[in-house]
Design a protein around this motif. Sequence first.
Motif, PDB file in Angstrom:
ATOM      1  N   HIS A 237     -41.846   3.776 -15.806  1.00  0.00           N
ATOM      2  CA  HIS A 237     -40.381   4.762 -16.115  1.00  0.00           C
ATOM      3  C   HIS A 237     -39.325   3.747 -15.538  1.00  0.00           C
ATOM      4  O   HIS A 237     -39.304   3.067 -14.756  1.00  0.00           O
ATOM      5  N   SER A 238     -38.431   3.640 -16.747  1.00  0.00           N
ATOM      6  CA  SER A 238     -37.401   2.877 -16.723  1.00  0.00           C
ATOM      7  C   SER A 238     -36.281   3.588 -17.113  1.00  0.00           C
ATOM      8  O   SER A 238     -36.131   4.517 -17.817  1.00  0.00           O
ATOM      9  N   GLU A 239     -34.922   3.433 -16.118  1.00  0.00           N
ATOM     10  CA  GLU A 239     -33.675   4.412 -16.598  1.00  0.00           C
ATOM     11  C   GLU A 239     -32.460   3.587 -16.104  1.00  0.00           C
ATOM     12  O   GLU A 239     -32.412   2.673 -15.251  1.00  0.00           O
ATOM     13  N   HIS A 240     -31.588   3.639 -16.883  1.00  0.00           N
ATOM     14  CA  HIS A 240     -30.262   3.166 -16.653  1.00  0.00           C
ATOM     15  C   HIS A 240     -29.110   4.455 -16.926  1.00  0.00           C
ATOM     16  O   HIS A 240     -29.370   5.309 -17.687  1.00  0.00           O
ATOM     17  N   THR A 241     -27.950   4.342 -16.191  1.00  0.00           N
ATOM     18  CA  THR A 241     -26.881   5.007 -16.647  1.00  0.00           C
ATOM     19  C   THR A 241     -25.935   4.185 -17.341  1.00  0.00           C
ATOM     20  O   THR A 241     -25.697   3.133 -16.852  1.00  0.00           O
ATOM     21  N   ILE A 242     -25.450   4.894 -18.494  1.00  0.00           N
ATOM     22  CA  ILE A 242     -24.436   4.193 -19.536  1.00  0.00           C
ATOM     23  C   ILE A 242     -23.330   4.838 -19.532  1.00  0.00           C
ATOM     24  O   ILE A 242     -23.395   6.324 -19.399  1.00  0.00           O
ATOM     25  N   ALA A 243     -22.110   4.338 -19.833  1.00  0.00           N
ATOM     26  CA  ALA A 243     -21.046   4.976 -20.231  1.00  0.00           C
ATOM     27  C   ALA A 243     -20.542   4.712 -21.853  1.00  0.00           C
ATOM     28  O   ALA A 243     -20.987   3.571 -22.131  1.00  0.00           O
ATOM     29  N   ILE A 244     -20.322   5.551 -22.628  1.00  0.00           N
ATOM     30  CA  ILE A 244     -19.868   5.586 -23.855  1.00  0.00           C
ATOM     31  C   ILE A 244     -18.601   5.109 -23.701  1.00  0.00           C
ATOM     32  O   ILE A 244     -17.719   5.620 -23.190  1.00  0.00           O
ATOM     33  N   THR A 245     -18.240   4.016 -24.560  1.00  0.00           N
ATOM     34  CA  THR A 245     -16.969   3.354 -24.479  1.00  0.00           C
ATOM     35  C   THR A 245     -16.371   3.308 -26.085  1.00  0.00           C
ATOM     36  O   THR A 245     -17.112   3.837 -26.849  1.00  0.00           O
ATOM     37  N   GLU A 246     -15.372   2.977 -26.109  1.00  0.00           N
ATOM     38  CA  GLU A 246     -14.713   2.865 -27.510  1.00  0.00           C
ATOM     39  C   GLU A 246     -15.393   2.013 -28.369  1.00  0.00           C
ATOM     40  O   GLU A 246     -15.437   1.944 -29.442  1.00  0.00           O
ATOM     41  N   ASP A 247     -16.134   0.973 -27.734  1.00  0.00           N
ATOM     42  CA  ASP A 247     -16.815  -0.129 -28.499  1.00  0.00           C
ATOM     43  C   ASP A 247     -18.386   0.036 -28.594  1.00  0.00           C
ATOM     44  O   ASP A 247     -19.045  -0.778 -29.172  1.00  0.00           O
ATOM     45  N   GLY A 248     -18.912   0.977 -27.650  1.00  0.00           N
ATOM     46  CA  GLY A 248     -20.403   0.936 -27.636  1.00  0.00           C
ATOM     47  C   GLY A 248     -20.711   1.813 -26.344  1.00  0.00           C
ATOM     48  O   GLY A 248     -20.516   2.781 -26.191  1.00  0.00           O
ATOM     49  N   ALA A 249     -21.605   1.028 -25.620  1.00  0.00           N
ATOM     50  CA  ALA A 249     -22.127   1.682 -24.537  1.00  0.00           C
ATOM     51  C   ALA A 249     -22.252   0.470 -23.293  1.00  0.00           C
ATOM     52  O   ALA A 249     -22.683  -0.436 -23.508  1.00  0.00           O
TER      53      ALA A 249
END
Length: 257
Positions: A237-249
Amino acid sequence: MIEILNPTELDRARGAGALVADILQTLKSRSTVGTSLLDLDRWAREMITEAGALSCYVDYAPSFGRGPFGHHVCTSVNDAVLHGLPHAHALADGDLLSLDLAVSLRGVVADSAISFVVGETRPTGSTEMIEATEQALAAGIAAAGPGAHVGDISHAIGTVLTGAGYPVNTEFGGHGVGSTMHQDPHVSNTGRPGRGYRLRPGLLLALEPWVMADTAELVTDPDGWTLRSASGGLTAHSEHTIAITEDGAEILTLPAA
């Protein structure tokens, strides 16, 4: 509920993500042969408290669990893959351990998971399985960005997992995060591109590819929480929290260099 974070809230999310990453790496370094899962849970509690953060798991009581969870980190060993309830198990050489941690710091949640093998022995297929989930996670992140769809992420993750020969379970997957741990949208680990919610800057997503060696069927332990492979095979199991930005993630839960 789907939350879109403002710049101030996004800064808080970065802090939460850094904390989660640091705690997970510390727990990994302490996961040696003979370490008890209860010690890992205690250390997680101490680090969360010291940082002035809150555990997302202690009072977690969803419909599928026998809640509340009552612990601070999920500890899943070998054929256990999700929601592993810490108990008096001493880690052995060759155990494949997955740690899943979510905390709230200054009102914003970050969620991440890592898998690794304890000790020197590497069970057959363990390295390849862990790498497959990490590669699927990277593919999902690469597919995320403003204007993309949730289905684009799901398709990217599923393509890697199935390409590596693993069945994909769709009961549990990624999800939105924000002021709470589990929010919409749901992000399945397989799907069709161009479908689902269109991503917007300020959205936080926890992406979490996970696999079982030779089945997509889960069974639940008598503890009401720990989910295992129905075949008894290894899991990862692998997991990250990402934020969607104007340029990508932007990945918020990367370990410090």
